[in-house]
Design a protein around this motif. Sequence first.
Motif, mmCIF file in Angstrom:
data_model
loop_
_atom_site.group_PDB
_atom_site.id
_atom_site.type_symbol
_atom_site.label_atom_id
_atom_site.label_comp_id
_atom_site.label_asym_id
_atom_site.label_seq_id
_atom_site.Cartn_x
_atom_site.Cartn_y
_atom_site.Cartn_z
ATOM 1 N N TYR A 91 7.109 1.313 13.761
ATOM 2 C CA TYR A 91 6.973 0.346 14.845
ATOM 3 C C TYR A 91 7.019 -1.051 14.249
ATOM 4 N N CYS A 92 7.870 -1.900 14.789
ATOM 5 C CA CYS A 92 8.114 -3.189 14.149
ATOM 6 C C CYS A 92 8.106 -4.321 15.170
ATOM 7 N N ASP A 97 6.412 -6.396 9.161
ATOM 8 C CA ASP A 97 6.418 -4.968 9.484
ATOM 9 C C ASP A 97 7.641 -4.292 8.876
ATOM 10 N N ALA A 98 8.800 -4.936 9.038
ATOM 11 C CA ALA A 98 10.045 -4.366 8.524
ATOM 12 C C ALA A 98 10.011 -4.253 7.005
ATOM 13 N N PHE A 99 9.524 -5.294 6.340
ATOM 14 C CA PHE A 99 9.449 -5.276 4.878
ATOM 15 C C PHE A 99 8.506 -4.181 4.389
ATOM 16 N N VAL A 104 6.870 0.615 1.737
ATOM 17 C CA VAL A 104 5.756 1.567 1.673
ATOM 18 C C VAL A 104 6.138 2.926 2.239
ATOM 19 N N ASN A 105 6.787 2.931 3.390
ATOM 20 C CA ASN A 105 7.060 4.189 4.079
ATOM 21 C C ASN A 105 8.456 4.738 3.839
ATOM 22 N N ASN A 106 9.408 3.856 3.532
ATOM 23 C CA ASN A 106 10.778 4.264 3.218
ATOM 24 C C ASN A 106 11.359 5.174 4.298
ATOM 25 N N ALA A 133 14.603 -5.492 6.942
ATOM 26 C CA ALA A 133 14.834 -4.045 7.049
ATOM 27 C C ALA A 133 16.052 -3.589 6.257
ATOM 28 N N LEU A 134 17.039 -4.469 6.106
ATOM 29 C CA LEU A 134 18.326 -4.042 5.554
ATOM 30 C C LEU A 134 18.624 -4.589 4.162
#
Length: 212
Positions: A91-92, A97-99, A104-106, A133-134
């Motif tokens: 959830y972003c 959040d995206a970073f 962390v979660n990949n 994110a990208l």
Amino acid sequence: MKVALMMENSQAAKNPIILNELETVAGPLDHQVFNVGMNSENDHHLTYIHLGIMAGILINAKAIDFVIAGCGTGQGAMMALNVHQGVFCGYCIDPSDAFLFNQVNNGNALALAFAKGFGWGAELNARYIFEKALTGERGEGYPVERREPQVKNANILSEVKASVMKGNFLESLKGIDQELVKTAVSGERFQACLFEHGQDQDIIAHVKSLIA
């Protein structure tokens, strides 16, 4: 990297805005963007439930590498995507959040809120989210001193999800109401992405059987 953007009925009118920001970021990075959801309110009707099915198909068929999805709050899309095997959706609502999700979660999908909090400068927030994110190496862990346990836990979560969801993705896809699946796969842009880039011929064959 192949990136799929998918938007549902309540926020379809914003698709040109979001697509523009995503392409602005993805283009210089040599990422391909596939706009597979609704591109206007007049496009064929999709809910966040359909988005989950679409994401599951594209990721498990290896047609795409990453999904950008969302709905009014982003919560429904996140839940719908995480239902499916092989999909790890975060959830972003802002770039951090995206970073952190990236490091962390990949995971392989993000759910954004396209109505809640979508005010002045929202398109810039979306652009900065996409940048975080990208870009960069994924799954390196954060902060640096927590790198090892963070990477380990992300791998454990993947193993747990695979254990909980017995069987393969195609079996679970066939267990869903097939009319629901048929609606999810009816879009021409979705079909083009899957048929041209998908690598799992069994998934592709099943989708083709639904739309024949």
